[in-house]
Motif scaffolding. Structure first.
Motif, PDB file in Angstrom:
ATOM      1  N   ASN A 130       7.072  -3.718  15.370  1.00  0.00           N
ATOM      2  CA  ASN A 130       6.821  -3.633  13.928  1.00  0.00           C
ATOM      3  C   ASN A 130       6.478  -4.970  13.285  1.00  0.00           C
ATOM      4  O   ASN A 130       6.767  -5.205  12.107  1.00  0.00           O
ATOM      5  CB  ASN A 130       8.001  -2.996  13.196  1.00  0.00           C
ATOM      6  N   TYR A 186       3.404  -7.700  12.138  1.00  0.00           N
ATOM      7  CA  TYR A 186       2.071  -7.524  11.575  1.00  0.00           C
ATOM      8  C   TYR A 186       1.248  -8.775  11.880  1.00  0.00           C
ATOM      9  O   TYR A 186       1.785  -9.877  11.976  1.00  0.00           O
ATOM     10  CB  TYR A 186       2.138  -7.269  10.067  1.00  0.00           C
ATOM     11  N   ASN A 242       5.634  -1.103   9.571  1.00  0.00           N
ATOM     12  CA  ASN A 242       5.194  -2.110   8.620  1.00  0.00           C
ATOM     13  C   ASN A 242       3.684  -2.175   8.480  1.00  0.00           C
ATOM     14  O   ASN A 242       3.114  -3.216   8.175  1.00  0.00           O
ATOM     15  CB  ASN A 242       5.785  -3.474   8.969  1.00  0.00           C
ATOM     16  N   HIS A 274       4.055  -7.767   3.157  1.00  0.00           N
ATOM     17  CA  HIS A 274       4.623  -7.131   4.342  1.00  0.00           C
ATOM     18  C   HIS A 274       5.995  -7.726   4.640  1.00  0.00           C
ATOM     19  O   HIS A 274       6.306  -8.839   4.208  1.00  0.00           O
ATOM     20  CB  HIS A 274       3.708  -7.308   5.568  1.00  0.00           C
ATOM     21  N   GLY A 288       8.162   1.039   6.424  1.00  0.00           N
ATOM     22  CA  GLY A 288       9.173   0.035   6.174  1.00  0.00           C
ATOM     23  C   GLY A 288       9.305  -0.335   4.713  1.00  0.00           C
ATOM     24  O   GLY A 288      10.014   0.311   3.948  1.00  0.00           O
TER      25      GLY A 288
END
Length: 840
Positions: free
Chosen positions: A66, A68, A96, A112, A121
Motif C-alpha cells: 500500500n 504510492y 492508498n 496520500h 485508506g
C-alpha cells in the motif's frame, strides 16, 4: 529574450535527456540526475555518495504494501500520485490509491498516506485527470471508469523521490514535481486532439460530504475545496462510526495559457460553460454512492501547442493559505525539472543521515527505499504562516518555539519502530510531532486519539500508543515540546475514566474510548472481555501495560516518583491475562471475564480477545518485561524453546512469511519485535539467524518488496533497524538490542547531531551474520543490548561477525534493562500489589 514557455520547454527537454523519459524497471536502480547536488566532501571509500539514487518508490506498491509512487518530499503536505481504478469509481485498486498490477488511472490525487491498511485508506483528494476526448457527459456518471480514465504501461512510468512521470495510453503525459505544500505539473496532449483537465473535486478515496469548484477563465485559475474524512469508514468492524467529516482541503491551480473550453458537473448533469459546482459523494460505496459528486474541467487548444503548465498550492486552512503556500515555496517561473531537482536534493539530504558502505546494489536499494518510506511521515498540516486546522474544527497557530504542526499518526503501528527511527534521525521533527499531538489532544477535550488523520480523531485500533510514543521520544533525548504538560495530560487519560470509555460506538475496530472502561481496568488489573468496550480484552491489557510502563519511565526521568511507582506497577498487569494452564503443555495470554473466569474454549490460533492477531502472537507482546514472561513460561530455556516453535514448523523449517496463526506474522505489528526476544533469553545467535532469515526472504526489491501494509513507515523502519544491526528494546526506552548488520559500515549522522553513531562490521556478508564479539567505543562489550546513552549520544559500535553461531557471546543471564524492574524502585514486587483477579 527567451520566453517563459520556450525556457520551460528547454528545461523539460533537458529533464528528458537526464532521465525524465527513461522507464524504471521493476526493482531496478534509478539513474542519477544531472541536477543532483554535489557532495560537500568526498565520502570514504565504498560509501554511497547519493543515497537518493537507490530509492525505488515502486517497492511496496504490490502485495498489500500500500505504498504510492508519486511525488513527495520529506514530511510534506502534498503527495501527488495516481489513483488506480479497477472499474468502480467509488473504490480503488489498492488501499492508498495505487496498485502496481492495475494499470488504469482516473486521475492524479494531491494527498496520500503511506501504507495504511484500511481499503480505501485515507485522503486521495482532488484527482486531476488529463483527458483526451470530448467532455460530453458527466464524469461522475461514468461510474465504471470506462470513458474518463486511461490505461498506461510501466515502461512509460518513472517514479523517483520528488518526481513522478507517466505516459497514458490516450497519448497524454503527466509530469509532476512538488515542494512541501505545492506542486507543478506539465501535461502534454496529442496535437490536434481535444485536450482537457478534469478536476474531480468530490472524488476522495473515501468519498466526501461536499466539494466546491470555481473556474476563473480570465485569470486562468481553478480553485476549490473538498470536505471529507472517513478514514476506515467502510470497514465492517466499526466503520460506520467513521463515516464522518473532519477536514477541508483547499486548492488553487493556475495555468500558463488560456482555456479553450470550461464546464462543470453535478451528479449526472453536465453544464458546459458553467464555472461553479458543488456536491459531495457521501461515504458509502458501490451503488449507494455511484453517480454522486461534482467537479469541473478546462480545455486547451492543441492545434499549435500541446503542452500545459500548471502551478498548484494546497492548504487545510483556507484558499488564501493555499495560494500563499504556493507563492512561498515555488518560484513563478519554476519548471518541473527545477522543482524535481529541489525535491531530489531534499530527499538526498534526508537520506544522508544514514550513510552505508558496501553491500550489494539490491541491498542498498531495499535499505534506502525503506528509509525513504519510513521518513515520509508525519506530514505537515500547517501553512507557511503557521496556521493549521485544529481538532476542534477551528484554525490554530503554532505554539511558541514550534516549527510545524504535523499529523497522520498511525499510533498502534508506529510506536513499535517508526517513532524510534524518527527520534534518532530527526529529533526536531519528533519534538514538533509530540507537540502537535499534544495540541490536538487539548483541542479534543484532553483525549489523545490513537489514530489521527489530518485533524480527525479516527479511534482506529486499540491501546494508548500516544503514551508510548511521547515517552519514547523523551527517553531518546527529544526535548523541544512541552514534556511536563504532555505527561500530565497523558497521565490523566491513564488514570481518570472518560465517558467514551463506556461506549461501544465504533467497536470493535474503532472504539471511541482511548482507555476503555478504565474504572474496571484499574479495579481488576485487566480489561475484561465481557465489559471492556474495546476490540479485545487481552490485547487491550497488553497494550495498556506497555503504555503504562513507558509512562512510568518517563515519569522517573521527570522526577515524578509517585507517578512512576504507580504506573510501574501497572506495567506488570500483563500477568493478569497470562493463564499458566491455558493449554495442556504451556501457559498463554488469554482473555478473561470480569468475574475472573477465562474466556473459553481457548485456541492459540484464535483472535478472540485480540486485535488483528492470535493468542499465539500476542503471548510474546511483553517487550517491557521479557524476563518476567520467561519466568511465567517456566524459565528462559522453556521460553526459548517455545519461541523456536513460533518461528519454525514442526519439521524444523522456517515459518516467517505469515499465513499461519500459530506462528510469526511479518505483515502485522503485534509480533514484529519477537525475533529480538532471544537476546533476553540467553540465545542471541537465534535472533541473528531469525532476523537475517526475515530480511532475506520477506523483504526485497520490486513492487512486492514489503511483507504487508507499510503502516506509515513501520515495516520499513523495522527493515532499517534490522539492516543496521540494532532494534528498539521497548517503548519508553532508548536501549537497543543487537544483531548482525547487513553492511560493513554505517554512519548515522543527522544534521545537528554533535557526535555520529558509527557501526562497523567488516566481515558482513550474506554468509557472515553471526555475532562473535562487539566493541563499544573500542572496549569489549559482552551483552546483546546497548545502553540508551549510546543512541542519544553517539559513539562507535564494532561487530566481529562469523559464518557460524557464536554460542558463547552474550549468553549470561542479562541484567537490566532487559527486565521491567529497571524502571522504578520498588517495582520488583509490584506483582504483589496489583489487583488479584478471581479465578475459576
Amino acid at each position: 529574450m527567451e520566453t517563459h514557455r520556450a525556457h520551460r520547454k528547454r528545461l523539460r527537454s533537458r529533464s528528458a535527456l537526464v532521465g525524465g523519459g527513461v522507464a524504471v524497471a521493476v526493482g531496478a536502480l534509478l539513474a542519477p540526475l544531472a541536477a543532483a547536488p554535489a557532495a560537500s566532501a568526498a565520502p570514504p571509500a565504498g560509501e554511497v555518495r547519493h543515497p537518493v539514487d537507490y530509492v525505488d518508490p515502486l517497492i511496496g506498491s504490490a502485495g498489500g504494501g500500500n505504498t504510492y509512487p508519486g511525488a513527495n518530499v520529506p514530511f510534506g503536505m502534498i503527495a501527488w500520485s495516481p489513483t488506480s481504478t479497477a472499474g468502480d469509481q467509488t473504490n480503488t485498486a489498492a488501499a492508498n490509491g495505487y496498485s502496481y498490477h492495475t494499470t488504469r488511472t482516473r486521475g492524479f490525487s494531491l494527498t496520500h498516506v503511506n501504507g495504511a491498511g484500511c481499503h480505501p485508506g485515507a485522503a486521495g483528494d482532488v484527482p486531476i485527470m488529463p483527458f483526451v476526448g470530448q467532455v460530453d457527459t458527466s464524469p461522475t456518471a461514468d461510474t465504471k471508469d470506462q470513458k474518463y480514465a486511461a490505461g498506461f504501461s510501466h515502461d512509460q512510468e518513472k517514479a523517483e523521490p520528488g518526481h513522478y512521470r507517466v505516459g497514458l495510453d490516450s497519448g497524454a503525459v503527466a509530469d509532476l514535481a512538488v515542494s512541501e505544500r505545492a506542486g507543478v505539473a506539465d501535461f502534454s496532449f496529442p496535437r490536434g486532439a481535444p485536450a482537457h483537465l478534469l478536476f474531480r473535486t468530490s472524488n476522495s478515496l473515501n468519498g466526501s460530504e461536499n466539494a466546491h469548484i470555481e473556474i476563473d477563465a480570465r485569470r486562468r485559475k481553478v480553485t476549490g475545496w473538498v470536505l471529507t474524512g472517513a478514514f476506515c469508514g467502510r470497514r465492517a468492524n466499526g466503520g460506520e462510526n467513521n463515516r464522518t467529516t473532519y477536514y477541508r482541503l483547499h486548492f488553487s491551480a493556475s495555468f500558463d495559457r488560456a482555456f479553450s473550453t470550461v464546464g462543470t458537473w453535478e451528479n449526472d448533469r453536465l453544464a458546459a460553460g458553467a464555472t461553479t459546482a458543488d456536491g459531495g459523494e457521501g461515504y458509502l460505496t458501490g451503488a449507494d454512492r455511484a453517480g454522486r459528486g461534482s467537479g469541473g474541467y478546462v480545455g486547451f487548444d492543441t492545434t499549435r501547442d500541446t503542452d500545459v503548465h500548471m502551478r498548484l498550492g494546497i492548504s487545510y486552512v483556507s484558499l488564501a493559505g493555499a495560494e500563499a503556500n504556493l507563492r512561498a515555496e515555488i518560484a513563478p517561473r519554476a519548471s518541473v525539472a527545477e522543482v524535481a531537482a529541489d525535491g531530489r536534493a531534499a530527499w538526498d539530504r534526508q537520506l544522508r543521515a544514514v550513510r552505508i558502505s558496501g553491500g550489494s546494489e539490491p541491498r542498498r536499494t531495499a535499505f534506502y527505499t525503506a528509509l525513504y518510506h519510513a521518513l515520509q511521515q508525519p506530514n505537515l498540516v500547517s501553512d507557511t504562516d503557521g496556521r493549521y486546522p485544529g481538532m476542534d474544527g477551528t484554525p490554530h497557530r503554532l505554539e511558541r518555539g514550534q516549527k510545524a504542526q504535523y499529523s497522520n499518526f498511525s499510533g498502534w503501528d508506529q510506536y513499535r519502530a517508526q517513532v524510534q527511527l524518527l527520534a534518532l534521525l530527526q529529533p526536531r521533527v519528533a519534538g514538533d510531532f509530540a507537540q502537535s499531538l499534544f495540541n490536538f489532544a487539548r483541542q479534543n477535550g484532553g483525549v489523545w486519539d490513537r489514530w489521527v488523520h489530518i485533524s480527525g480523531a479516527t479511534h482506529v485500533m486499540t491501546g494508548d500508543p500516544s503514551a508510548a510514543t511521547l515517552a519514547t521520544f523523551y527517553a531518546m533525548g527529544v526535548r523541544n515540546f512541552d514534556a511536563e504538560g504532555a505527561f500530565d495530560s497523558l497521565y490523566r487519560q491513564a488514570t481518570v475514566p472518560h465517558p467514551d470509555g463506556l461506549s461501544d460506538k465504533g467497536c470493535p475496530g474503532q472504539c471511541e474510548g482511548q482507555r476503555p472502561n478504565l474504572a474496571q481496568y484499574l479495579a481488576s488489573g485487566y480489561a475484561a472481555q465481557d465489559v471492556c468496550h474495546c476490540w479485545g480484552g487481552a490485547a487491550e491489557t497488553l497494550e495498556d501495560s506497555v503504555a503504562d510502563d513507558a509512562l512510568a519511565r518517563w515519569a522517573r526521568l521527570l522526577g515524578r516518583a509517585e507517578e512512576a511507582e504507580e504506573l510501574g506497577a501497572r506495567g506488570g498487569y500483563w500477568r493478569n491475562v497470562f493463564n499458566p494452564d491455558a493449554t495442556a503443555t504451556a501457559g498463554s495470554v488469554q482473555a478473561r471475564n470480569r468475574d475472573g473466569s477465562w474466556v473459553t474454549p481457548f485456541d492459540p490460533a484464535s483472535d478472540r480477545g485480540f486485535a488483528q492477531g492470535s493468542a499465539a502472537t500476542y503471548t510474546w507482546m511483553v517487550p517491557q518485561d521479557v524476563q518476567g514472561l520467561a519466568e511465567a513460561m517456566g524459565g528462559r530455556e522453556t521460553a526459548a524453546a517455545r519461541l523456536d516453535g513460533f518461528f519454525h514448523k514442526p519439521d524444523g523449517s522456517w515459518s516467517v512469511r505469515g499465513g499461519d496463526p500459530l506462528r510469526y506474522d511479518p505483515t502485522n505489528e503485534p509480533g514484529i519485535h519477537a525475533p529480538w526476544l532471544y537476546n533476553a533469553l540467553g540465545q542471541p545467535w537465534k535472533t541473528q539467524e531469525t532476523v537475517r532469515q526475515i530480511v532475506d526472504t520477506v523483504y526485497g526489491t520490486g513492487p512486492s518488496g514489503l511483507p504487508g501494509n507499510d503502516d506509515l513507515g513501520t515495516m520499513s523502519a523495522w527493515y532499517v533497524f534490522a539492516a543496521l544491526g540494532i532494534y528498539p528494546q521497548a517503548p519508553g526506552r532508548a536501549e537497543a538490542l543487537l544483531t548482525g548488520p547487513l553492511f560493513p559500515r554505517a554512519v548515522i549522522a543527522p544534521a545537528g547531531r554533535r557526535r555520529a553513531l558509527t557501526i562497523a562490521a567488516p566481515e558482513a556478508s550474506d554468509g557472515a551474520f553471526y555475532v562473535a564479539g562487539v566493541r563499544v567505543n573500542g572496549k569489549p562489550h559482552d551483552t546483546s543490548w546497548l545502553d540508551g546513552s549510546f543512541l542519544r549520544g553517539g559513539g562507535s559500535l564494532s561487530f566481529d561477525l562469523a559464518g557460524r553461531p557464536a554460542t558463547g557471546w552474550a549468553t549470561a543471564r542479562p541484567a537490566a534493562p532487559l527486565t521491567r524492574r529497571a524502571c522504578c524502585p520498588g517495582s520488583a514486587s509490584s506483582a504483589d500489589r496489583m489487583p488479584r483477579p478471581r479465578r475459576r
